[in-house]
Design a protein around this motif. Sequence first.
Motif, PDB file in Angstrom:
ATOM      1  N   GLY A 149      51.307  52.408  48.618  1.00  0.00           N
ATOM      2  CA  GLY A 149      52.208  53.010  47.651  1.00  0.00           C
ATOM      3  C   GLY A 149      52.135  54.518  47.601  1.00  0.00           C
ATOM      4  O   GLY A 149      51.279  55.141  48.231  1.00  0.00           O
ATOM      5  N   ILE A 150      53.065  55.065  46.824  1.00  0.00           N
ATOM      6  CA  ILE A 150      53.135  56.500  46.544  1.00  0.00           C
ATOM      7  C   ILE A 150      53.155  56.636  45.030  1.00  0.00           C
ATOM      8  O   ILE A 150      54.032  56.079  44.356  1.00  0.00           O
ATOM      9  CB  ILE A 150      54.428  57.136  47.078  1.00  0.00           C
ATOM     10  N   SER A 151      52.218  57.365  44.475  1.00  0.00           N
ATOM     11  CA  SER A 151      52.151  57.585  43.034  1.00  0.00           C
ATOM     12  C   SER A 151      52.721  58.947  42.680  1.00  0.00           C
ATOM     13  O   SER A 151      52.505  59.925  43.395  1.00  0.00           O
ATOM     14  CB  SER A 151      50.696  57.503  42.554  1.00  0.00           C
ATOM     15  N   PHE A 152      53.435  58.990  41.551  1.00  0.00           N
ATOM     16  CA  PHE A 152      53.999  60.242  41.045  1.00  0.00           C
ATOM     17  C   PHE A 152      54.199  60.089  39.542  1.00  0.00           C
ATOM     18  O   PHE A 152      53.948  59.029  38.988  1.00  0.00           O
ATOM     19  CB  PHE A 152      55.296  60.605  41.778  1.00  0.00           C
ATOM     20  N   ARG A 153      54.605  61.170  38.872  1.00  0.00           N
ATOM     21  CA  ARG A 153      54.732  61.141  37.412  1.00  0.00           C
ATOM     22  C   ARG A 153      56.061  61.745  36.977  1.00  0.00           C
ATOM     23  O   ARG A 153      56.572  62.659  37.614  1.00  0.00           O
ATOM     24  CB  ARG A 153      53.582  61.902  36.756  1.00  0.00           C
ATOM     25  N   ASP A 154      56.563  61.237  35.856  1.00  0.00           N
ATOM     26  CA  ASP A 154      57.800  61.771  35.294  1.00  0.00           C
ATOM     27  C   ASP A 154      57.480  62.965  34.390  1.00  0.00           C
ATOM     28  O   ASP A 154      56.307  63.334  34.232  1.00  0.00           O
ATOM     29  CB  ASP A 154      58.603  60.668  34.603  1.00  0.00           C
ATOM     30  N   PRO A 155      58.476  63.596  33.776  1.00  0.00           N
ATOM     31  CA  PRO A 155      58.216  64.782  32.949  1.00  0.00           C
ATOM     32  C   PRO A 155      57.310  64.530  31.738  1.00  0.00           C
ATOM     33  O   PRO A 155      56.714  65.466  31.219  1.00  0.00           O
ATOM     34  CB  PRO A 155      59.617  65.203  32.487  1.00  0.00           C
ATOM     35  N   ASP A 156      57.182  63.272  31.289  1.00  0.00           N
ATOM     36  CA  ASP A 156      56.287  62.946  30.178  1.00  0.00           C
ATOM     37  C   ASP A 156      54.939  62.426  30.663  1.00  0.00           C
ATOM     38  O   ASP A 156      54.168  61.869  29.887  1.00  0.00           O
ATOM     39  CB  ASP A 156      56.947  61.928  29.251  1.00  0.00           C
ATOM     40  N   ASN A 157      54.662  62.590  31.933  1.00  0.00           N
ATOM     41  CA  ASN A 157      53.408  62.185  32.555  1.00  0.00           C
ATOM     42  C   ASN A 157      53.285  60.670  32.728  1.00  0.00           C
ATOM     43  O   ASN A 157      52.200  60.151  32.959  1.00  0.00           O
ATOM     44  CB  ASN A 157      52.190  62.733  31.782  1.00  0.00           C
ATOM     45  N   ILE A 158      54.382  59.932  32.606  1.00  0.00           N
ATOM     46  CA  ILE A 158      54.344  58.490  32.818  1.00  0.00           C
ATOM     47  C   ILE A 158      54.145  58.239  34.308  1.00  0.00           C
ATOM     48  O   ILE A 158      54.861  58.784  35.155  1.00  0.00           O
ATOM     49  CB  ILE A 158      55.621  57.812  32.297  1.00  0.00           C
ATOM     50  N   ALA A 159      53.144  57.420  34.624  1.00  0.00           N
ATOM     51  CA  ALA A 159      52.807  57.132  36.010  1.00  0.00           C
ATOM     52  C   ALA A 159      53.828  56.166  36.611  1.00  0.00           C
ATOM     53  O   ALA A 159      54.135  55.122  36.040  1.00  0.00           O
ATOM     54  CB  ALA A 159      51.401  56.540  36.097  1.00  0.00           C
ATOM     55  N   LEU A 160      54.356  56.544  37.774  1.00  0.00           N
ATOM     56  CA  LEU A 160      55.334  55.748  38.515  1.00  0.00           C
ATOM     57  C   LEU A 160      54.814  55.555  39.927  1.00  0.00           C
ATOM     58  O   LEU A 160      53.992  56.339  40.412  1.00  0.00           O
ATOM     59  CB  LEU A 160      56.688  56.469  38.549  1.00  0.00           C
ATOM     60  N   GLU A 161      55.305  54.514  40.595  1.00  0.00           N
ATOM     61  CA  GLU A 161      54.833  54.233  41.944  1.00  0.00           C
ATOM     62  C   GLU A 161      55.904  53.509  42.737  1.00  0.00           C
ATOM     63  O   GLU A 161      56.608  52.654  42.208  1.00  0.00           O
ATOM     64  CB  GLU A 161      53.588  53.344  41.839  1.00  0.00           C
ATOM     65  N   PHE A 162      56.038  53.869  44.002  1.00  0.00           N
ATOM     66  CA  PHE A 162      56.780  53.072  44.964  1.00  0.00           C
ATOM     67  C   PHE A 162      55.740  52.235  45.684  1.00  0.00           C
ATOM     68  O   PHE A 162      54.696  52.758  46.099  1.00  0.00           O
ATOM     69  CB  PHE A 162      57.554  53.947  45.953  1.00  0.00           C
ATOM     70  N   PHE A 163      56.008  50.940  45.857  1.00  0.00           N
ATOM     71  CA  PHE A 163      54.965  50.045  46.342  1.00  0.00           C
ATOM     72  C   PHE A 163      55.513  49.025  47.331  1.00  0.00           C
ATOM     73  O   PHE A 163      56.633  48.536  47.160  1.00  0.00           O
ATOM     74  CB  PHE A 163      54.316  49.309  45.151  1.00  0.00           C
ATOM     75  N   ILE A 164      54.700  48.719  48.344  1.00  0.00           N
ATOM     76  CA  ILE A 164      55.021  47.631  49.279  1.00  0.00           C
ATOM     77  C   ILE A 164      53.836  46.670  49.330  1.00  0.00           C
ATOM     78  O   ILE A 164      52.676  47.083  49.207  1.00  0.00           O
ATOM     79  CB  ILE A 164      55.371  48.137  50.694  1.00  0.00           C
ATOM     80  N   ALA A 165      54.139  45.409  49.522  1.00  0.00           N
ATOM     81  CA  ALA A 165      53.097  44.383  49.639  1.00  0.00           C
ATOM     82  C   ALA A 165      52.357  44.546  50.959  1.00  0.00           C
ATOM     83  O   ALA A 165      52.889  45.135  51.906  1.00  0.00           O
ATOM     84  CB  ALA A 165      53.738  43.003  49.533  1.00  0.00           C
ATOM     85  N   PRO A 166      51.149  43.995  51.052  1.00  0.00           N
ATOM     86  CA  PRO A 166      50.407  44.099  52.309  1.00  0.00           C
ATOM     87  C   PRO A 166      51.186  43.465  53.469  1.00  0.00           C
ATOM     88  O   PRO A 166      51.874  42.471  53.293  1.00  0.00           O
ATOM     89  CB  PRO A 166      49.122  43.319  52.053  1.00  0.00           C
ATOM     90  N   GLY A 167      51.083  44.090  54.625  1.00  0.00           N
ATOM     91  CA  GLY A 167      51.713  43.560  55.822  1.00  0.00           C
ATOM     92  C   GLY A 167      53.193  43.852  55.951  1.00  0.00           C
ATOM     93  O   GLY A 167      53.840  43.372  56.878  1.00  0.00           O
ATOM     94  N   THR A 168      53.777  44.624  55.034  1.00  0.00           N
ATOM     95  CA  THR A 168      55.197  44.952  55.144  1.00  0.00           C
ATOM     96  C   THR A 168      55.400  46.353  55.655  1.00  0.00           C
ATOM     97  O   THR A 168      54.517  47.147  55.676  1.00  0.00           O
ATOM     98  CB  THR A 168      55.930  44.825  53.788  1.00  0.00           C
TER      99      THR A 168
END
Length: 134
Positions: free
Chosen positions: A115-134
């Motif tokens: 995955g890739i972790s990042f934050r919005d303007p209010d510091n809310i943690a967001l992530e783009f994620f893929i399952a293993p093997g994809t």
Amino acid sequence: MAPFPGIQHVAITVTDLERSTAWYTNLFGAGPVLDEDEESGTFHHTVFALDGGMLFGLHTHMGAESSEPADERRTGLDHIGFALPGFVALEQWAARLTALGIEHGGIKKASYGSGISFRDPDNIALEFFIAPGT
């Protein structure tokens, strides 16, 4: 008994609706489909339609929301993960986040997925994620 249903929407409370609406519009590449005071008059919601029929809402509570940034160490929301179909999409989103000027931690690989972790303007943690093997 019917199977347990999937998640239909997520709503987060933000401190500055205008700022967050602009930020998420850039991230999602599309504007909100709804922007109104809720009928009870206790909150305002701005809602985005995402792929797969999921809705993502931004809420303000008529000035009653906390002005402190989000912190995943407090009880409540830890993070929101957006599913991607594979590693190529993860690389594309890393490039898009960089192009949008959104700081992120780069692609992290783990036994449970990548995955890739990042934050919005209010510091809310967001992530783009893929399952293993994809």
